[in-house]
Scaffold this motif. Structure first.
Motif, mmCIF file in Angstrom:
data_model
loop_
_atom_site.group_PDB
_atom_site.id
_atom_site.type_symbol
_atom_site.label_atom_id
_atom_site.label_comp_id
_atom_site.label_asym_id
_atom_site.label_seq_id
_atom_site.Cartn_x
_atom_site.Cartn_y
_atom_site.Cartn_z
ATOM 1 N N PRO A 188 191.605 98.224 48.209
ATOM 2 C CA PRO A 188 190.471 97.683 47.868
ATOM 3 C C PRO A 188 190.012 96.184 48.475
ATOM 4 C CG PRO A 188 191.569 98.495 45.881
ATOM 5 C CD PRO A 188 192.406 98.756 47.096
ATOM 6 N N PRO A 189 191.305 95.394 48.585
ATOM 7 C CA PRO A 189 190.931 93.993 49.367
ATOM 8 C C PRO A 189 190.452 94.287 50.600
ATOM 9 C CG PRO A 189 193.301 94.122 48.495
ATOM 10 C CD PRO A 189 192.537 95.383 47.944
ATOM 11 N N HIS A 190 191.386 95.079 51.336
ATOM 12 C CA HIS A 190 191.147 95.427 52.726
ATOM 13 C C HIS A 190 189.686 95.692 53.050
ATOM 14 C CE1 HIS A 190 191.730 96.844 56.516
ATOM 15 N NE2 HIS A 190 191.112 97.885 56.155
ATOM 16 N N PHE A 191 189.214 96.738 52.321
ATOM 17 C CA PHE A 191 187.861 97.234 52.535
ATOM 18 C C PHE A 191 186.938 96.451 51.960
ATOM 19 C CE2 PHE A 191 189.992 101.061 53.844
ATOM 20 C CZ PHE A 191 189.188 101.385 54.913
ATOM 21 N N TRP A 192 187.195 95.666 50.657
ATOM 22 C CA TRP A 192 186.069 94.889 50.209
ATOM 23 C C TRP A 192 185.763 93.757 50.986
ATOM 24 C CZ3 TRP A 192 188.537 94.946 44.452
ATOM 25 C CH2 TRP A 192 187.875 95.947 43.938
ATOM 26 N N SER A 193 186.451 93.136 51.775
ATOM 27 C CA SER A 193 186.721 92.074 52.584
ATOM 28 C C SER A 193 185.785 92.598 53.754
ATOM 29 C CB SER A 193 188.002 91.764 53.353
ATOM 30 O OG SER A 193 188.864 91.129 52.399
ATOM 31 N N LEU A 194 185.940 93.971 54.402
ATOM 32 C CA LEU A 194 184.957 94.377 55.386
ATOM 33 C C LEU A 194 183.662 94.511 55.038
ATOM 34 C CD1 LEU A 194 184.625 95.533 58.120
ATOM 35 C CD2 LEU A 194 185.530 97.797 57.376
ATOM 36 N N ALA A 195 183.508 94.958 53.534
ATOM 37 C CA ALA A 195 182.148 95.354 52.937
ATOM 38 C C ALA A 195 181.530 94.048 52.811
ATOM 39 C CB ALA A 195 182.296 95.961 51.586
ATOM 40 N N ILE A 196 182.002 92.889 52.380
ATOM 41 C CA ILE A 196 181.461 91.584 52.362
ATOM 42 C C ILE A 196 180.665 91.273 53.699
ATOM 43 C CG2 ILE A 196 181.748 88.964 52.002
ATOM 44 C CD1 ILE A 196 183.843 89.939 49.615
ATOM 45 N N ALA A 197 181.754 91.501 54.766
ATOM 46 C CA ALA A 197 181.064 91.054 56.047
ATOM 47 C C ALA A 197 179.840 91.839 56.606
ATOM 48 C CB ALA A 197 182.332 91.291 57.075
ATOM 49 N N ASN A 198 179.825 93.054 55.960
ATOM 50 C CA ASN A 198 178.577 93.959 56.476
ATOM 51 C C ASN A 198 177.914 94.194 55.366
ATOM 52 O OD1 ASN A 198 179.397 94.830 59.090
ATOM 53 N ND2 ASN A 198 181.387 95.148 58.216
ATOM 54 N N GLU A 199 177.729 93.342 54.112
ATOM 55 C CA GLU A 199 177.123 93.647 52.939
ATOM 56 C C GLU A 199 175.617 94.316 53.239
ATOM 57 O OE1 GLU A 199 175.228 91.356 49.046
ATOM 58 O OE2 GLU A 199 176.643 90.238 50.549
ATOM 59 N N ALA A 200 174.827 93.546 54.161
ATOM 60 C CA ALA A 200 173.556 93.821 54.390
ATOM 61 C C ALA A 200 173.209 95.321 54.975
ATOM 62 C CB ALA A 200 172.868 92.957 55.495
ATOM 63 N N GLU A 201 174.127 95.837 55.919
ATOM 64 C CA GLU A 201 174.264 97.035 56.316
ATOM 65 C C GLU A 201 174.708 98.309 55.286
ATOM 66 O OE1 GLU A 201 176.694 97.490 59.832
ATOM 67 O OE2 GLU A 201 175.576 96.000 60.898
ATOM 68 N N TYR A 202 175.613 97.873 54.594
ATOM 69 C CA TYR A 202 175.886 98.714 53.465
ATOM 70 C C TYR A 202 174.613 98.734 52.444
ATOM 71 C CZ TYR A 202 180.830 99.319 54.391
ATOM 72 O OH TYR A 202 182.090 99.919 54.905
ATOM 73 N N ALA A 203 174.033 97.696 52.242
ATOM 74 C CA ALA A 203 172.799 97.889 51.019
ATOM 75 C C ALA A 203 171.729 98.619 51.991
ATOM 76 C CB ALA A 203 172.317 96.283 51.101
ATOM 77 N N ALA A 204 171.618 98.533 53.326
ATOM 78 C CA ALA A 204 170.342 99.280 53.909
ATOM 79 C C ALA A 204 170.820 100.762 53.920
ATOM 80 C CB ALA A 204 170.201 98.764 55.212
#
Length: 299
Positions: A188-204
């Motif tokens: 979780p902390p590994h992928f959540w860190s990546l998800a924060i860096a790419n939040e806009a892309e995940y939202a899109a």
């Protein structure tokens, strides 16, 4: 003639890179290493050379099949994200045909059969479950339904450790069991860190990663809290027989990750998120190296 041969060679090279790319081999190699470490820290007798090779090959093949299925299934959504839009099924470098599903299924079947025949049924079951949890539980069932997707999907890495431990002894010992817990808490902390860096892309792309659902600030706080929990769990093997090498490596790697996660929680931006993401890799690498060296010193 030479121009034609050069062109054919170049085309073959591009095709080979495209095929290798869909199998997520960098992730697969890391998962394979965790399986080998799981076997190495098991308290009973070690494996023969052939068994080591089968364990490595079966886990790598199963992971590769799940990684390829993930890219096949997610190709439409991968086109919406910058970091995935160049994948082979997105660009058309590889055509998305049902034949690929047969290849993936065959790879998994061979991997499980090898583990069953050369190791034991329990190890084979863990090899299968690792691929199943990533390919089906995470990719198909959870990824687009809940922000807890990667929490539950994190079991995929834990099963690799358990496969390695079960290959040595079907009675899973405390050290490999705690290492499996560490892998579960690491995801979780590994992928959540990546998800924060790419939040806009995940939202899109419509993926409900934690930063998209709860906001980057709360996600960063979750990264920090889960990093602290991870590091605490990673130190527990020291109470169950792990030696000083493991303790030092896990402590140093853990402190570094917690520090980067703390920085992320204080200042949420792409730079600190990527730093936290990379620190998580350092932390896991330190744990695996420490566990391996410690186990070899105890033999």
């Amino acid at each position: 003639m030479s121009t034609t041969l050069a062109s054919s060679s170049s085309e073959a090279g591009r095709l080979a890179r495209a095929v290798l790319g869909i199998f997520k081999l960098r992730i697969g190699v890391m998962i394979m290493i965790t399986a080998l470490v799981g076997a190495l820290v098991a308290p009973t007798a070690s494996l023969g050379v052939g068994q080591w090779l089968v364990l490595a090959a079966s886990v790598l093949a199963a992971s590769a099949s799940a990684g390829a299925f993930n890219q096949y299934y997610e190709s439409e959504n991968d086109a919406r994200m910058g970091r995935t839009r160049n994948r082979a099924f997105v660009t058309g470098a590889l055509r998305r045909r049902p034949l690929w599903l047969g290849v993936m299924a065959a790879m998994l079947a061979v991997a499980v059969a090898m583990a069953w025949q050369v190791l034991n049924p329990l190890a084979a079951a863990f090899v299968f479950l690792g691929a199943f949890f990533y390919g089906i539980v995470y990719t198909v069932w959870l990824k687009r339904r809940t922000s807890l997707n990667i929490v539950i999907g994190g079991l995929a890495g834990s099963f690799a450790v358990l496969a390695g431990a079960a290959a040595v002894d079907t009675q899973i010992g405390a050290l490999p069991g705690l290492l499996a817990v560490t892998l579960f808490l690491w995801t979780p902390p590994h992928f959540w860190s990546l998800a924060i860096a790419n939040e806009a892309e995940y939202a899109a792309a419509g993926v409900p990663m934690l930063p998209v659902v709860a906001g980057s600030r709360r996600a960063a706080e979750a990264v920090f809290a889960s990093a602290v929990l991870l590091v605490a769990a990673s130190l527990l093997p020291a109470a169950f027989g792990a030696g000083p090498v493991y303790l030092v490596c896990s402590a140093v790697g853990g402190v570094y990750f917690v520090y980067r996660a703390w920085q992320l929680s204080r200042s949420v931006n792409r730079s600190t998120a990527i730093a936290s993401f990379l620190a998580s890799i350092v932390q896991l690498s330190a744990v695996l190296v420490g566990a391996s060296v410690d186990a070899l010193l105890r033999q």
